[in-house]
Design a protein around this motif. Structure first.
Motif, PDB file in Angstrom:
ATOM      1  N   LEU A 222      15.105   1.214   0.827  1.00  0.00           N
ATOM      2  CA  LEU A 222      15.489   2.698   0.935  1.00  0.00           C
ATOM      3  C   LEU A 222      16.172   3.010  -0.014  1.00  0.00           C
ATOM      4  N   ALA A 223      17.393   1.940   0.588  1.00  0.00           N
ATOM      5  CA  ALA A 223      18.812   2.128  -0.826  1.00  0.00           C
ATOM      6  C   ALA A 223      18.205   1.031  -2.059  1.00  0.00           C
ATOM      7  N   LEU A 224      17.870  -0.046  -2.318  1.00  0.00           N
ATOM      8  CA  LEU A 224      17.898  -0.663  -3.426  1.00  0.00           C
ATOM      9  C   LEU A 224      16.574   0.224  -4.295  1.00  0.00           C
ATOM     10  N   HIS A 225      15.596   1.033  -3.779  1.00  0.00           N
ATOM     11  CA  HIS A 225      14.624   1.905  -3.836  1.00  0.00           C
ATOM     12  C   HIS A 225      15.710   3.539  -4.607  1.00  0.00           C
ATOM     13  N   GLN A 226      16.355   3.410  -4.418  1.00  0.00           N
ATOM     14  CA  GLN A 226      17.464   4.941  -4.744  1.00  0.00           C
ATOM     15  C   GLN A 226      18.281   4.247  -5.590  1.00  0.00           C
ATOM     16  N   SER A 227      18.745   3.406  -5.730  1.00  0.00           N
ATOM     17  CA  SER A 227      19.707   2.852  -6.506  1.00  0.00           C
ATOM     18  C   SER A 227      18.619   2.147  -8.163  1.00  0.00           C
ATOM     19  N   GLN A 228      17.520   2.272  -7.571  1.00  0.00           N
ATOM     20  CA  GLN A 228      16.398   2.031  -8.984  1.00  0.00           C
ATOM     21  C   GLN A 228      15.809   2.673  -9.516  1.00  0.00           C
ATOM     22  N   SER A 229      15.718   4.015  -8.846  1.00  0.00           N
ATOM     23  CA  SER A 229      15.186   5.279  -9.159  1.00  0.00           C
ATOM     24  C   SER A 229      15.737   6.531  -9.554  1.00  0.00           C
TER      25      SER A 229
ATOM     26  N   THR B  74       4.437 -14.465 -11.995  1.00  0.00           N
ATOM     27  CA  THR B  74       3.575 -14.517 -11.086  1.00  0.00           C
ATOM     28  C   THR B  74       2.425 -13.203 -11.938  1.00  0.00           C
ATOM     29  N   ARG B  75       1.168 -13.509 -12.136  1.00  0.00           N
ATOM     30  CA  ARG B  75       0.153 -12.746 -12.238  1.00  0.00           C
ATOM     31  C   ARG B  75      -0.545 -11.838 -11.603  1.00  0.00           C
ATOM     32  N   HIS B  76      -0.309 -10.783 -11.433  1.00  0.00           N
ATOM     33  CA  HIS B  76      -1.055 -10.236 -10.195  1.00  0.00           C
ATOM     34  C   HIS B  76      -2.006  -8.584 -10.808  1.00  0.00           C
ATOM     35  N   SER B  77      -2.476  -8.553  -9.867  1.00  0.00           N
ATOM     36  CA  SER B  77      -3.038  -7.402  -9.872  1.00  0.00           C
ATOM     37  C   SER B  77      -2.925  -6.551  -8.681  1.00  0.00           C
ATOM     38  N   LEU B  78      -3.709  -5.190  -8.077  1.00  0.00           N
ATOM     39  CA  LEU B  78      -3.168  -4.919  -7.479  1.00  0.00           C
ATOM     40  C   LEU B  78      -4.356  -3.345  -6.949  1.00  0.00           C
ATOM     41  N   GLU B  79      -4.656  -3.427  -5.268  1.00  0.00           N
ATOM     42  CA  GLU B  79      -5.403  -2.961  -5.290  1.00  0.00           C
ATOM     43  C   GLU B  79      -4.933  -1.475  -4.146  1.00  0.00           C
ATOM     44  N   VAL B  80      -4.339  -1.106  -4.685  1.00  0.00           N
ATOM     45  CA  VAL B  80      -3.446   0.203  -3.315  1.00  0.00           C
ATOM     46  C   VAL B  80      -4.912   1.151  -2.323  1.00  0.00           C
ATOM     47  N   ARG B  81      -4.954   0.824  -0.598  1.00  0.00           N
ATOM     48  CA  ARG B  81      -5.900   1.614  -0.427  1.00  0.00           C
ATOM     49  C   ARG B  81      -5.164   2.595  -0.629  1.00  0.00           C
ATOM     50  N   ALA B  82      -6.778   3.111   0.029  1.00  0.00           N
ATOM     51  CA  ALA B  82      -5.970   5.223   0.275  1.00  0.00           C
ATOM     52  C   ALA B  82      -5.523   4.939   1.086  1.00  0.00           C
ATOM     53  N   ASN B  83      -5.043   6.184   1.141  1.00  0.00           N
ATOM     54  CA  ASN B  83      -3.787   6.900   2.307  1.00  0.00           C
ATOM     55  C   ASN B  83      -2.788   5.869   2.278  1.00  0.00           C
ATOM     56  N   SER B  84      -2.215   4.775   1.555  1.00  0.00           N
ATOM     57  CA  SER B  84      -1.240   4.003   1.041  1.00  0.00           C
ATOM     58  C   SER B  84      -0.524   4.008   0.182  1.00  0.00           C
ATOM     59  N   VAL B  85       0.463   3.653   0.844  1.00  0.00           N
ATOM     60  CA  VAL B  85       2.310   4.402   0.024  1.00  0.00           C
ATOM     61  C   VAL B  85       2.589   2.704  -0.163  1.00  0.00           C
ATOM     62  N   LEU B  86       2.775   2.202  -1.841  1.00  0.00           N
ATOM     63  CA  LEU B  86       3.672   1.073  -1.948  1.00  0.00           C
ATOM     64  C   LEU B  86       4.462   0.943  -2.293  1.00  0.00           C
ATOM     65  N   PHE B  87       6.182   0.863  -2.354  1.00  0.00           N
ATOM     66  CA  PHE B  87       7.166   0.639  -3.056  1.00  0.00           C
ATOM     67  C   PHE B  87       7.649  -0.435  -4.035  1.00  0.00           C
ATOM     68  N   PRO B  88       7.265  -0.551  -5.022  1.00  0.00           N
ATOM     69  CA  PRO B  88       7.693  -2.208  -6.157  1.00  0.00           C
ATOM     70  C   PRO B  88       8.700  -2.051  -6.256  1.00  0.00           C
TER      71      PRO B  88
ATOM     72  N   ALA C  39       9.438  -7.287  -5.506  1.00  0.00           N
ATOM     73  CA  ALA C  39       8.948  -7.569  -3.982  1.00  0.00           C
ATOM     74  C   ALA C  39       8.404  -5.917  -3.807  1.00  0.00           C
ATOM     75  N   LEU C  40       7.218  -6.300  -3.063  1.00  0.00           N
ATOM     76  CA  LEU C  40       6.369  -5.153  -3.030  1.00  0.00           C
ATOM     77  C   LEU C  40       6.666  -4.659  -1.744  1.00  0.00           C
ATOM     78  N   TRP C  41       6.992  -3.304  -1.454  1.00  0.00           N
ATOM     79  CA  TRP C  41       7.015  -2.872   0.324  1.00  0.00           C
ATOM     80  C   TRP C  41       6.198  -2.164   0.717  1.00  0.00           C
ATOM     81  N   GLN C  42       5.299  -2.143   1.390  1.00  0.00           N
ATOM     82  CA  GLN C  42       3.731  -1.811   1.888  1.00  0.00           C
ATOM     83  C   GLN C  42       4.944  -0.830   2.746  1.00  0.00           C
ATOM     84  N   ILE C  43       4.521   0.394   2.189  1.00  0.00           N
ATOM     85  CA  ILE C  43       5.337   2.107   3.172  1.00  0.00           C
ATOM     86  C   ILE C  43       4.254   2.647   4.370  1.00  0.00           C
ATOM     87  N   ARG C  44       3.073   1.965   4.255  1.00  0.00           N
ATOM     88  CA  ARG C  44       1.905   2.578   4.771  1.00  0.00           C
ATOM     89  C   ARG C  44       0.324   2.739   4.814  1.00  0.00           C
ATOM     90  N   GLY C  45      -0.267   2.334   5.260  1.00  0.00           N
ATOM     91  CA  GLY C  45      -1.229   1.769   4.736  1.00  0.00           C
ATOM     92  C   GLY C  45      -1.685   0.030   4.246  1.00  0.00           C
TER      93      GLY C  45
END
Length: 257
Positions: A113-120, A70-84, A39-45
């Motif tokens: 955010l809580a899931l990200h905290q528990s995984q990180s 699912t095979r996938h590639s990502l292009e995270v734009r400048a000034n963007s934040v993505l949480f996997p 689940a890729l969460w776009q925080i910003r950008g």
């Protein structure tokens, strides 16, 4: 020793917010996770997600669900934040079997955010955060059940919470305290407004959720975890009592000539 708290900022020392944000874009080459949904969460950008011949651009406040494999590639734009965020295929079931983009509300971000905290980090709450995040994503794409719903505020709040997270194992007394009433009053409300006791209503809610998950291809073990049973044998007995067949038989469509 009491830690010092900093006072007001001195004008002579401007914060980083006084300067333009500069986060370079990042390209992530193609990859695949066979044992995890992502689940890729776009925080910003924004981010361009390429999945084979399909390209999807997600924007701030959106989550893209990528089923395991699912095979996938990502292009995270400048000034963007993505949480996997990852969800183990074997540990917990889901009906989300296709690439799906879901907008999430501000009040729902705390779960991600809580899931990200528990995984990180080492901060890992005892509650099953994965289950709650999946409920947020799934309820955007699922049709409503034919389950009768209570109408009084306290009972309706409890029913809504259990539809959101059918695996929540709190007792009726716990729920009564949560909504500011007594267990007896809460039980009466369920019987009067749905025709079912609290226990019967919760079981039906769990069985409906389990049926969807099984038909979506989830394993019995992962469905057991998702709907709140301690072991697969206990879940299988409850499922057979409700549907008249085993979870495995229910999940296997009959052959058609």
């Amino acid at each position: 020793m009491t830690p010092r708290r900093s006072g007001a900022r001195s004008p002579a020392h401007p914060s980083s917010l006084d300067f333009p944000l500069r986060i370079p874009g990042v390209d992530i080459p193609e990859r695949v996770h066979h044992d995890e949904h992502m689940a890729l969460w776009q925080i910003r950008g924004s981010t361009l997600v390429r999945c084979g011949e399909t390209s999807v651009e997600i924007s701030e406040g959106e989550v893209i669900w990528l089923p395991a494999g699912t095979r996938h590639s990502l292009e995270v734009r400048a000034n963007s934040v993505l949480f996997p965020l990852s969800i183990s295929v074997d540990e917990i079931a889901t009906v989300l079997t296709a690439i799906t983009v879901v907008p999430i509300r501000n009040d729902e971000k705390i779960y991600f955010l809580a899931l990200h905290q528990s995984q990180s980090t080492v901060i890992q709450p005892s509650a099953n955060i994965q289950r709650q995040v999946l409920s947020i994503l799934e309820r955007r794409v699922l049709a409503p059940d034919d389950l009768p719903l209570p109408t009084s505020p306290g009972a309706a709040a409890v029913a809504g919470a259990l539809l959101f997270n059918p695996g929540d194992d709190r007792r009726i007394l716990d729920w009564a305290r949560e909504v500011g009433t007594s267990g007896r009053s809460l039980e009466r409300a369920f019987v009067a407004e749905t025709g079912l006791t609290f226990g019967q209503w919760r079981t039906r809610s769990r069985m409906h959720a389990a049926a969807r998950l099984l038909r979506a291809g989830s394993s019995v073990v992962s469905v057991t975890q998702r709907v709140g049973y301690e072991d697969p044998s206990g879940f299988a007995r409850a499922f057979r009592d409700f549907y008249g067949m085993s979870p495995t038989a229910y999940a296997t469509p009959p052959d058609r000539d």
